[in-house]
Design an enzyme around this catalytic site. Structure first.
Site, PDB file in Angstrom:
ATOM      1  CB  SER A 119      -0.857   0.042   1.425  1.00  0.00           C
ATOM      2  OG  SER A 119      -1.641  -1.188   1.426  1.00  0.00           O
ATOM      3  CG  HIS A 140      -2.577  -0.835  -3.612  1.00  0.00           C
ATOM      4  ND1 HIS A 140      -2.949   0.281  -3.396  1.00  0.00           N
ATOM      5  CD2 HIS A 140      -2.545  -1.612  -2.401  1.00  0.00           C
ATOM      6  CE1 HIS A 140      -3.593   0.333  -2.161  1.00  0.00           C
ATOM      7  NE2 HIS A 140      -3.304  -0.785  -1.645  1.00  0.00           N
ATOM      8  CD  GLU A 152      -3.893   2.994  -6.182  1.00  0.00           C
ATOM      9  OE1 GLU A 152      -3.837   4.274  -6.070  1.00  0.00           O
ATOM     10  OE2 GLU A 152      -3.207   2.454  -5.138  1.00  0.00           O
ATOM     11  CG  ASN A 190      -3.631   3.988   0.755  1.00  0.00           C
ATOM     12  OD1 ASN A 190      -4.616   4.036   1.075  1.00  0.00           O
ATOM     13  ND2 ASN A 190      -2.737   2.721   0.824  1.00  0.00           N
TER      14      ASN A 190
END
Ligand code: CAA
Length: 296
Positions: A119, A140, A152, A190
């Site tokens: 992450s 991801h 991702e 994130n």
């Protein structure tokens, strides 16, 4: 290059979800864990998820059976030998990941692709532990993996031509929508999500609103599927704390700094749903907000 066989390293919350989705999408999949016990727990999670899917009428019983038949669990990395792609989803520990990648790199064919589900850690830093940084990407996924539609795709300055296209096509074959992002801590999601959920904890600490009111506010006021504190309990307060620290380390911006209450919750073992206690107490149904958190 066409991906025909998939390997997954780690059968925790994310690894089991990735292995499930790959097997459910028709790929023979091998998932590797460090011990039989952890492996069995992960395979059981997959079984339960599929069983819920059957109960909800979303998964046909024969699809559940075929998925599990395509899925092999192992405690030996050597069993990943003939995989075309291996996706790592072990704990967010850079040194551990580098060690695992270096070992698996020596087992796989030279044209196989390595991917990390990290992450927040640097893909470049992991890729350099292998002899194939050109065939190394970030992939991801989001929690809960079987339900969330996004992946991702992270390429680095070393990623070879064509690899991004191969893994994006692979992500699409899993029923996911890939988005492209560069190797910057937190990537796209994130980078935006972490400051938001940390701010929700700060708002709670400052007495702006109760746990229930903060969650209701964002859910009903903004149409989010769940409030930020419920989401923290789902993702894991420990995991998010770890990610926030890495992001703070990279950017040195206050918005990524974990608030004091978060640190205390991690120290106390209040990790969220996985430990039965976080911002909510999951020992009762429906879960009850732990309003005492801000009074101490
Ligand atoms: N198998 C198949 N389908 C299932 C299922 C199962 N076991 N369980 C549920 N479903 C289906 C349901 O039938 C339902 O389908 P429809 O929409 O067609 O009706 C759908 O999945 C949603 O399920 P539920 O109705 O049971 O639950 P919900 O509506 O409350 O949604 C949720 C649950 C998808 C988790 C939703 O609350 C949500 O999107 N939450 C936000 C999650 C999120 O933000 N995740 C990202 C976290 S960040 C991260 O992971 C990255 C990181 O690095 C930290």
């Amino acid at each position: 290059m066409q991906i025909k066989k998939v390997g997954v390293l780690g059968c925790g919350l994310m690894g089991s979800g990735i292995a499930q989705v790959a097997a459910q999408s028709g790929y023979p999949t091998t998932v590797v864990e460090v011990s039989r016990e952890v492996l069995e727990a992960g395979l059981k999670r997959i079984d339960q998820f599929l069983a819920t899917g059957v109960a909800k009428g979303k998964v046909k019983p024969e699809e559940k059976q075929a998925t599990q038949a395509r899925l092999a669990g192992s405690t030996r990395q050597e069993d990943l030998r003939d995989c075309d792609i291996v996706i790592e989803a072990v704990v967010e520990d850079l040194e551990m990941k580098r060690e695992i990648f270096a070992r698996v790199d020596g087992i796989l064919r030279s044209d196989a692709i390595l991917a990390s589900n990290t992450s927040s850690l640097s893909i470049t830093e992991m890729a350099t532990a292998t002899r194939r940084p050109g065939r190394f990407v970030g992939l991801h996924f989001f929690n809960p993996v079987p339900l969330m539609k996004l992946v991702e795709v992270i390429r680095t300055i070393q990623t070879e031509e064509g690899i991004e296209e191969t893994v994006s096509a692979f992500a699409r074959s899993l029923g996911k929508t890939p988005i492209r992002t560069s190797d910057r801590t937190g990537f796209i999601v994130n980078r935006l999500l972490v400051p938001y959920i940390l701010d929700a904890i700060r708002a709670l600490e400052e007495g702006v609103g109760s746990i229930t009111d903060i969650d209701q506010g964002l859910k009903l006021g903004c149409g989010y599927p769940m409030g930020p504190l419920t989401l923290l309990d789902l993702v894991g307060i420990d995991t998010t704390y770890y990610i926030a620290n890495i992001m703070f380390d990279e950017f040195r911006e206050r918005r990524f700094a974990p608030p004091p209450l978060m640190k205390r919750m991690v120290l106390a073992g209040f990790y969220g749903r996985k430990t039965g206690k976080g911002f909510y107490d999951y020992s009762v149904e429906p879960p009850r907000p732990n309003d005492f958190l801000t009074a101490r």
